[in-house]
Design an enzyme around this catalytic site. Structure first.
Site, PDB file in Angstrom:
ATOM      1  N   ASN A 147       0.806  -1.217   0.000  1.00 14.70           N
ATOM      2  CA  ASN A 147       0.000   0.000   0.000  1.00 14.70           C
ATOM      3  C   ASN A 147       0.843   1.273   0.000  1.00 14.70           C
ATOM      4  OD1 ASN A 147      -2.682   1.456   0.523  1.00 14.70           O
ATOM      5  ND2 ASN A 147      -1.441   2.100   2.279  1.00 14.70           N
ATOM      6  N   TYR A 205       4.052   9.718 -11.048  1.00 13.89           N
ATOM      7  CA  TYR A 205       3.143   8.914 -10.221  1.00 13.89           C
ATOM      8  C   TYR A 205       2.256   8.023 -11.078  1.00 13.89           C
ATOM      9  CZ  TYR A 205      -0.329   7.855  -6.601  1.00 13.89           C
ATOM     10  OH  TYR A 205      -1.162   7.212  -5.718  1.00 13.89           O
ATOM     11  N   LYS A 239       2.352   3.951 -11.164  1.00 16.47           N
ATOM     12  CA  LYS A 239       1.170   3.168 -10.806  1.00 16.47           C
ATOM     13  C   LYS A 239       0.731   2.261 -11.958  1.00 16.47           C
ATOM     14  CE  LYS A 239       0.213   4.202  -6.539  1.00 16.47           C
ATOM     15  NZ  LYS A 239       0.243   3.139  -5.507  1.00 16.47           N
ATOM     16  N   THR A 251      -8.873  10.789   2.672  1.00 10.51           N
ATOM     17  CA  THR A 251      -7.746  10.534   3.568  1.00 10.51           C
ATOM     18  C   THR A 251      -6.974  11.827   3.792  1.00 10.51           C
ATOM     19  OG1 THR A 251      -6.201  10.058   1.767  1.00 10.51           O
ATOM     20  CG2 THR A 251      -7.513   8.204   2.618  1.00 10.51           C
TER      21      THR A 251
END
Length: 289
Positions: free
Chosen positions: A112, A184, A188, A219
């Site tokens: 994660n 990023y 991913k 979050t």
């Protein structure tokens, strides 16, 4: 069924590692708690220090990671908080060995931990302006970490002979073009390809490897990202930007961390026994538009 209502024990007796689990109300914490509710003993892992080279990145502190472990233990299972730099192979190898030694088995790895700077997810910078160091840092944290943790965890799973599950957290950023987050999104998308390769290589050992791609989730990390974006958008607050994004989601809202944890727990469980190499998109319908 909400996370707090889950009484399933399909993971009883199993041992899980969850990386990037050191921040309250994050997806990592939610995954750890969900696995614990389903009976798994859980090692929660985070860096537990700030890095001077990436001051905008916020990592869970040791005290926060201990608090997550306490919440896990309160659910009646064993919990183990561990500091680890998941971009450092020696650190990763030591962490995996510690878990295997403490629990005597390893069944589940949830990769994660992720993040980045310069080219996502917090900062947005066009490719022509991205610093090589920022690119490398983001790729290391979001992709290389998955390689390292999977490499060493899979060796242990094979050695124990119980099979296992590897669950990788991707991102909807991997599935469509979005300006400013090149490193990023590329990292991913790389995780989805690595998931497929691992699935094929580890299938003969009874190890399933799958991933899931969260959409916007409420979050602290996502809040941090929107605060950074708001600084470049005069007259816009982070809350307003989050609201605008939510209105483009067919379900009309951000996800809760426990909704992502439910998917991770499914992929970590025997209920996903005939799935491997897949990436489930969990985005409220954002990418179907």
């Amino acid at each position: 069924m909400a996370e707090s209502e889950s009484t399933c024990t399909r993971l009883r007796g199993r041992t899980a590692i969850v990386t990037g689990a050191g921040r309250a109300e994050g997806i990592g914490e939610a995954i750890a708690l969900r696995l614990a509710r389903e009976g798994a003993n859980v090692a929660v892992v985070d860096l537990c220090r700030q890095r001077a080279d990436v001051p905008r990145e916020k990592f869970g502190a040791w005290e926060e990671l201990q608090a997550v472990a306490q919440k896990v233990a309160a659910l009646g299972v064993r919990a183990l908080p561990l500091k680890c730099d998941v971009t450092d192979e020696d650190d990763v190898a030591a962490m995996i060995e510690k878990v295997a030694s403490e629990f005597g088995r390893l069944d589940i790895l949830c990769n994660n931990a992720a993040g980045g700077t310069g080219a996502g997810p917090v900062d947005t910078t066009p490719v022509i302006d991205v610093a090589r160091a920022d690119w490398q840092y983001t790729v290391d944290l979001s992709l290389t970490s998955v390689f390292l943790c999977s490499k060493h965890a899979a060796r242990r799973m094979i050695g124990f002979g119980h099979g296992g599950r590897i669950v990788n957290t991707v991102s909807v950023s991997a599935h469509f073009g979005q300006p400013g987050i090149s490193a990023y999104s590329a990292a991913k998308l790389g995780v989805t390809a690595l998931t497929k390769t691992l699935a094929v290589e580890l299938a003969p050992h009874g190890i399933g490897v799958n991933a899931f791609s969260p959409g916007m989730t409420a979050t602290q990390y996502v809040q941090q990202r929107f605060e950074a974006v708001a600084q470049s958008r005069p007259g816009k607050t982070a809350a307003e930007l989050m609201g605008e994004t939510a209105r483009n989601i067919p379900l009309g809202r951000a996800a809760r961390p426990d909704e992502m944890a439910a998917v991770a727990a499914f992929l970590a469980s025997p209920d996903s026994s005939y799935m491997t190499g897949q990436t489930l998109i969990v985005d409220g319908g954002l990418t179907i538009r």
